[in-house]
Design a protein around this motif. Sequence first.
Motif, PDB file in Angstrom:
ATOM      1  N   UNK A   1     -40.517  29.450  -1.526  1.00 53.99           N
ATOM      2  CA  UNK A   1     -41.537  28.481  -1.161  1.00 53.99           C
ATOM      3  C   UNK A   1     -41.642  27.398  -2.234  1.00 53.99           C
ATOM      4  N   UNK A   2     -41.669  27.834  -3.492  1.00 53.65           N
ATOM      5  CA  UNK A   2     -41.734  26.877  -4.604  1.00 53.65           C
ATOM      6  C   UNK A   2     -40.497  25.985  -4.610  1.00 53.65           C
ATOM      7  N   UNK A   3     -39.317  26.602  -4.402  1.00 52.80           N
ATOM      8  CA  UNK A   3     -38.069  25.841  -4.409  1.00 52.80           C
ATOM      9  C   UNK A   3     -38.017  24.837  -3.264  1.00 52.80           C
ATOM     10  N   UNK A   4     -38.494  25.248  -2.085  1.00 54.88           N
ATOM     11  CA  UNK A   4     -38.488  24.334  -0.954  1.00 54.88           C
ATOM     12  C   UNK A   4     -39.378  23.128  -1.200  1.00 54.88           C
ATOM     13  N   UNK A   5     -40.577  23.376  -1.710  1.00 48.39           N
ATOM     14  CA  UNK A   5     -41.514  22.283  -1.958  1.00 48.39           C
ATOM     15  C   UNK A   5     -41.024  21.373  -3.085  1.00 48.39           C
ATOM     16  N   UNK A   6     -40.604  21.987  -4.203  1.00 55.52           N
ATOM     17  CA  UNK A   6     -40.155  21.172  -5.330  1.00 55.52           C
ATOM     18  C   UNK A   6     -38.802  20.520  -5.034  1.00 55.52           C
ATOM     19  N   UNK A   7     -37.921  21.260  -4.350  1.00 55.44           N
ATOM     20  CA  UNK A   7     -36.638  20.684  -3.972  1.00 55.44           C
ATOM     21  C   UNK A   7     -36.803  19.498  -3.041  1.00 55.44           C
ATOM     22  N   UNK A   8     -37.795  19.564  -2.140  1.00 51.97           N
ATOM     23  CA  UNK A   8     -38.070  18.431  -1.265  1.00 51.97           C
ATOM     24  C   UNK A   8     -38.527  17.209  -2.039  1.00 51.97           C
ATOM     25  N   UNK A   9     -39.362  17.430  -3.068  1.00 50.68           N
ATOM     26  CA  UNK A   9     -39.797  16.312  -3.911  1.00 50.68           C
ATOM     27  C   UNK A   9     -38.623  15.719  -4.682  1.00 50.68           C
ATOM     28  N   UNK A  10     -37.713  16.575  -5.148  1.00 47.44           N
ATOM     29  CA  UNK A  10     -36.521  16.078  -5.834  1.00 47.44           C
ATOM     30  C   UNK A  10     -35.668  15.227  -4.897  1.00 47.44           C
ATOM     31  N   UNK A  11     -35.518  15.684  -3.646  1.00 47.24           N
ATOM     32  CA  UNK A  11     -34.711  14.947  -2.675  1.00 47.24           C
ATOM     33  C   UNK A  11     -35.326  13.598  -2.323  1.00 47.24           C
ATOM     34  N   UNK A  12     -36.644  13.476  -2.453  1.00 45.95           N
ATOM     35  CA  UNK A  12     -37.313  12.200  -2.174  1.00 45.95           C
ATOM     36  C   UNK A  12     -37.373  11.292  -3.399  1.00 45.95           C
ATOM     37  N   UNK A  13     -36.935  11.790  -4.559  1.00 45.20           N
ATOM     38  CA  UNK A  13     -37.030  11.006  -5.788  1.00 45.20           C
ATOM     39  C   UNK A  13     -35.665  10.670  -6.392  1.00 45.20           C
ATOM     40  N   UNK A  14     -34.631  11.450  -6.077  1.00 43.16           N
ATOM     41  CA  UNK A  14     -33.326  11.262  -6.710  1.00 43.16           C
ATOM     42  C   UNK A  14     -32.225  11.217  -5.653  1.00 43.16           C
ATOM     43  N   UNK A  15     -31.015  11.000  -6.119  1.00 42.06           N
ATOM     44  CA  UNK A  15     -29.842  11.002  -5.246  1.00 42.06           C
ATOM     45  C   UNK A  15     -29.720  12.388  -4.602  1.00 42.06           C
ATOM     46  N   UNK A  16     -29.844  12.452  -3.302  1.00 42.59           N
ATOM     47  CA  UNK A  16     -29.838  13.740  -2.606  1.00 42.59           C
ATOM     48  C   UNK A  16     -28.507  14.468  -2.742  1.00 42.59           C
ATOM     49  N   UNK A  17     -27.439  13.722  -2.882  1.00 44.70           N
ATOM     50  CA  UNK A  17     -26.130  14.345  -3.077  1.00 44.70           C
ATOM     51  C   UNK A  17     -26.091  15.113  -4.399  1.00 44.70           C
ATOM     52  N   UNK A  18     -26.614  14.527  -5.465  1.00 42.65           N
ATOM     53  CA  UNK A  18     -26.609  15.181  -6.773  1.00 42.65           C
ATOM     54  C   UNK A  18     -27.505  16.410  -6.761  1.00 42.65           C
ATOM     55  N   UNK A  19     -28.660  16.312  -6.115  1.00 41.68           N
ATOM     56  CA  UNK A  19     -29.565  17.458  -6.032  1.00 41.68           C
ATOM     57  C   UNK A  19     -28.869  18.629  -5.338  1.00 41.68           C
ATOM     58  N   UNK A  20     -28.197  18.347  -4.231  1.00 43.79           N
ATOM     59  CA  UNK A  20     -27.488  19.404  -3.493  1.00 43.79           C
ATOM     60  C   UNK A  20     -26.346  19.981  -4.316  1.00 43.79           C
ATOM     61  N   UNK A  21     -25.634  19.138  -5.046  1.00 48.29           N
ATOM     62  CA  UNK A  21     -24.486  19.600  -5.827  1.00 48.29           C
ATOM     63  C   UNK A  21     -24.916  20.532  -6.959  1.00 48.29           C
ATOM     64  N   UNK A  22     -25.967  20.182  -7.685  1.00 47.85           N
ATOM     65  CA  UNK A  22     -26.442  21.024  -8.778  1.00 47.85           C
ATOM     66  C   UNK A  22     -26.928  22.380  -8.256  1.00 47.85           C
ATOM     67  N   UNK A  23     -27.631  22.366  -7.102  1.00 49.23           N
ATOM     68  CA  UNK A  23     -28.089  23.628  -6.520  1.00 49.23           C
ATOM     69  C   UNK A  23     -26.905  24.484  -6.084  1.00 49.23           C
ATOM     70  N   UNK A  24     -25.829  23.841  -5.606  1.00 50.12           N
ATOM     71  CA  UNK A  24     -24.644  24.589  -5.179  1.00 50.12           C
ATOM     72  C   UNK A  24     -23.972  25.285  -6.359  1.00 50.12           C
ATOM     73  N   UNK A  25     -23.972  24.649  -7.519  1.00 53.69           N
ATOM     74  CA  UNK A  25     -23.399  25.277  -8.720  1.00 53.69           C
ATOM     75  C   UNK A  25     -24.152  26.569  -9.053  1.00 53.69           C
TER      76      UNK A  25
END
Length: 445
Positions: A76-100
Amino acid sequence: MTATDPTPPAPARKRLFVDLEPLRASPAFARMWIGSAVSGIGAQLTLVAVGLEIYDITRSTFAVALVGVISLVPMIVAGLYGGMLADAFDRRIVALLAAVVAWATTALIALHSYLGLDNVALLYALTTVDAVAATIINTSRQSIIPRLIPTRLLPAASALNGISGGVQLTVGPALAGVLVASVGFSATYTVDVVLFTAAFLGIVALPAILPEGEIQRPGLESLLFGYRFLKRSPNIRMTFVVDIIAMTFGQPRVLYPVVGAVLIGGGAVTVGVLTAAYAVGALLCSLFSGRLGQVRRQGAAVNWAIVAYGACIAAFGIVLWVAQSGGSRGLGSLTEGLASANLPALAAAAVALAAAGAADNVSSIFRNTILQAAAPDAMRGRLQGIFTVVVTGGPRVGDLFVGLLAAAGTVWPPLLGGALIVVLIGLLARLQPSFRRYDAANPTP
């Protein structure tokens, strides 16, 4: 072109099979779709294998249920905070770091098995980290899709994602059952480590996806802004509520090990068959989804699809009740084969779950489309974060619901849960008429 384009959906040609136009219209979407499908097979393989390993160590259905329950709050925390990250930064980079992070966690799960630690607490911790990373990946990936294809193709893209999910849930669990029974847990996890590399290929090849509109720094104010938007968006809010109901009361997956070992027989292979049956239904539904793009009353379609889902889960419960009434097989082994199974009961259970998967897929296609078409780009990350929490967290609450009832020695959870779904969705449909009237030609949040 993005989902904010005012162009209404073009009249769809009458077709039976899934519309492949999103793959032709956007090579970036096609690459991400392929990468997600391949890596998702491995993810499902590990999810099933971890449940089997924990059951093999503890012989407890409730212990299997805790895999999802323990990771719920972090997700739940990751979904909420991850959503804020996706609305503030390059969504491709956010997804790539999480994939690592997700790939590294999968490698550690494999190492745990190779070392023969049999540490349930460590498995809980690793699967929780993996679930957190997967939540952020999915949040970012889903908020990217409306930037890659036009609004009119969103239902087709959701159907294609349904095919991807169906392949993942069909091949992954079935492969897990076969591999666990034949070569053991260590080799099974290693296959996931290899397959996960496809996720990197699908994400790295994307263009930069910077949020459009007002950008807010991740934090409490950003979260409250998203909450206020959702509060005044009844149609988007309803897509969350109805799915929570369906997944909380209609996810009997934690029963599968005891079904394979005690009720129906067949061990790990039966677990794979039952899990795959659900996915086969979703997959077939997506393959024959061509006419879903013509549906304008998408809210009403969601309601009817979830009612059908509840009825199918109840039917699965009836099969288990009949199998139990026929006499207990005693404590079996997860390594036994289909020769020991009650094949008519297994076939009936698989059909019920396949129908449930098809109904859930219809609901998913339209819920995704409503969210992606009605939400402004600046809010998509946060709303997709909530959406991801709902679709992944709801089943975990359902695991607890089923696990607690199953611990009392009953097979009633699917039958009771299915009936509750039908009743609650019917009640909500009457209380929220605007959702029934939602028009795809004029998407409103």
